[in-house]
Design a protein around this motif. Structure first.
Motif, PDB file in Angstrom:
ATOM      1  N   ARG A  79      10.151  42.400  71.499  1.00 44.06           N
ATOM      2  CA  ARG A  79       9.247  42.973  72.787  1.00 44.06           C
ATOM      3  C   ARG A  79       8.897  44.428  72.291  1.00 44.06           C
ATOM      4  O   ARG A  79       9.705  45.475  72.219  1.00 44.06           O
ATOM      5  CB  ARG A  79      10.142  43.251  74.005  1.00 44.06           C
ATOM      6  N   THR A  83       8.993  44.104  80.395  1.00 42.32           N
ATOM      7  CA  THR A  83       8.171  42.953  80.938  1.00 42.32           C
ATOM      8  C   THR A  83       7.260  43.542  81.940  1.00 42.32           C
ATOM      9  O   THR A  83       7.440  44.479  82.830  1.00 42.32           O
ATOM     10  CB  THR A  83       9.308  42.075  81.494  1.00 42.32           C
ATOM     11  N   GLU A 213       2.138  44.053  78.374  1.00 41.63           N
ATOM     12  CA  GLU A 213       3.525  44.805  78.231  1.00 41.63           C
ATOM     13  C   GLU A 213       3.317  46.201  77.975  1.00 41.63           C
ATOM     14  O   GLU A 213       3.934  47.315  78.462  1.00 41.63           O
ATOM     15  CB  GLU A 213       4.626  43.961  77.727  1.00 41.63           C
TER      16      GLU A 213
END
Length: 494
Positions: A79, A83, A213
């Motif tokens: 990531r 989120t 994100e």
């Protein structure tokens, strides 16, 4: 935006993903090639459309390669941000909107934005200036200040996205333009809503997830069918347990578009028809997939893990052309590979099964199927009917209108909404603008957009691999395990 198909610029600002997919891409460019779905459109080298031009034996030979590549991109890369699940909008008294694309869909949807209090249309964009000026006249007729017009060229949408007085960009253009426009909007600090499908390639879906994100901007698939009256009633009934433990569902886009796809005045340019020369898979899964995914809380307690697709031969468009198009028409240069009917089976982590269908090239009354079954009964639409135990025990369908008490509060509050598609368009726009004004979490997010669109490239790959099940990436990177709200919302206090 003019509906002509145009090359989409290749994204440069987002670094490639690391992990298994990158390893495949670095070591064997031919494997990377099967991830792209727009050969000759996005300038990304050999695409999946090119695979469709080969023989059946050649397709079979490529099947292991397709499987390997699909499995590689299923692994979630690290990531890059945080989120966006459960992240609310910033509260604002007025939502300032910019609209890119003013063809059939955009021209009708601008009326709904203008019908809502607390919403201003600040800018409009289309490469056909007459369309942009028509939209601007609608804005002033609604009593709002004249919007800025962007109609200089096919890149003028970038200037709209740079404006400092826009909160939300609405993208209503040909499919291959959805990704670069959504990307540009987020890079300029705007929330963005995109018509279906949100992108055409797996890599593009991952980029939209990562960019949402990183920028903290919502990127949403504006799936109006999730707001249909029947869909929302079934949703609430499912969540209340009336169907028992959910087991299976089905959704589709079975809609005879042959006449419209050959009508130059409806789809300006052949952009939609040309996709049938590039892909064999399900080109438009969102209308059927989105509502069923909502019933089953996909990304909110369950997730889809695999897809297996098969497709018929491609005969319908060629047969229609033979009967209706004059010799010398440009369509005679086209070779259609898109399966007339694609059928996909999607498996979820909880063992549920979702059937998806796509057919716009055959004689067929309109149907999205829209069915849901569980341990206590089943609902099927087109026509609407229901069978639930213990009320029903005679093996005869019951009247779905008896269950009106389960209507969503949005439909109780707006019993006769304006706009097209039975009012679902208005309900969708109303709810989205309400969430933005009140600072609420949107009903669906970039992860839903990616999941609902993933069957576009994956169904093509599965068909080329003779129906082999392919993994669907976990775009949430594990967030799906957490229960959270979606379209089955509570009415907020204004």
């Amino acid at each position: 935006m003019n509906d002509d198909a145009r090359p989409a610029p290749e994204p440069q600002d987002i670094p490639p993903h690391s992990g298994a997919a990158d390893e495949v891409n670095r070591q064997d460019p031919s494997r990377r090639s099967v991830l792209w779905t727009t050969a000759g459109v996005a300038g990304a080298g050999l695409g999946l459309g090119a695979l469709g031009a080969g023989t059946a034996s050649a397709a079979g030979a490529r099947a292991p390669e397709a499987l390997t590549a699909a499995e590689a991109v299923a692994a979630a890369p690290p990531r890059q941000g945080r989120t966006m699940a459960g992240v609310p909008f910033e509260r604002r008294s007025t939502v300032r909107v910019g609209i890119i694309g003013l063809g059939n869909r955009g021209d009708s949807m601008i009326d709904l934005f203008l019908a809502l209090p607390g919403v201003q249309v600040k800018a409009v964009c289309d490469t056909v200036r007459d369309k942009a000026e028509k939209a601007a006249r609608k804005v002033t007729a609604a009593g709002q200040p004249a919007p800025a017009i962007y109609a200089k060229d096919e890149h003028d949408y970038e200037n709209l996205c740079k404006r400092g007085d826009i909160d939300f960009v609405y993208v209503v253009t040909p499919w291959e333009l959805h990704f670069p426009m959504a990307k540009t909007a987020m890079l300029n600090g705007k929330h963005v809503g995109v018509e279906c499908p949100i992108a055409m390639r797996l890599e593009e879906l991952w980029q939209l997830v990562d960019l949402s994100e990183r920028t903290r901007r919502h990127c949403m698939q504006l799936e109006n069918c999730c707001y249909g009256k029947n869909e929302m009633r079934v949703l609430r009934m499912a969540h209340a347990g009336l169907f028992g433990e959910l087991q299976h569902g089905a959704g589709a886009y079975n809609h005879d578009l042959r006449e419209l796809m050959f009508d130059p005045d409806y789809y300006e340019g052949p952009w939609r028809r040309l996709w049938h020369t590039r892909l064999r898979g399900d080109l438009y899964p969102n209308h059927g997939f989105g509502p069923v995914a909502n019933y089953m809380d996909v990304n909110r307690g369950d997730r889809v893990v695999s897809i297996s697709s098969v497709g018929t031969t491609a005969l319908g468009l060629a047969a229609y052309r033979e009967e209706h198009m004059e010799p010398g028409d440009p369509s005679w240069k086209e070779s259609y590979i898109g399966a007339d009917r694609t059928i996909s089976l999607v498996q979820t982590a909880k063992g549920r099964v979702i059937r998806l269908e796509h057919d716009v090239s055959s004689p067929h009354p309109y149907s999205r199927i829209n069915s849901l079954g569980g341990t206590k009964g089943v609902f099927e639409d087109y026509p609407e009917r229901i069978y639930l135990e213990p009320t029903n025990t005679n093996h005869q369908w019951d009247d779905f209108t008896k269950y009106a008490e389960w209507d969503h509060w949005l439909w109780k509050e707006h019993a006769n909404p304006p706009g097209g598609h039975g009012g679902m368009d208005y309900i969708m726009v109303f709810r989205l603008m309400q969430c933005m004004r009140l600072g609420l979490v949107p009903d669906f997010d970039v992860y839903d957009a990616a999941v609902w669109t993933a069957p576009v490239p994956l169904s093509h790959l599965s068909i080329k691999a003779k129906g082999a099940p392919l993994p669907i990436p976990d775009f949430t990177r594990g967030e799906w395990k957490k229960a959270r709200s979606g379209t089955d919302s509570e009415k907020p206090a204004e």
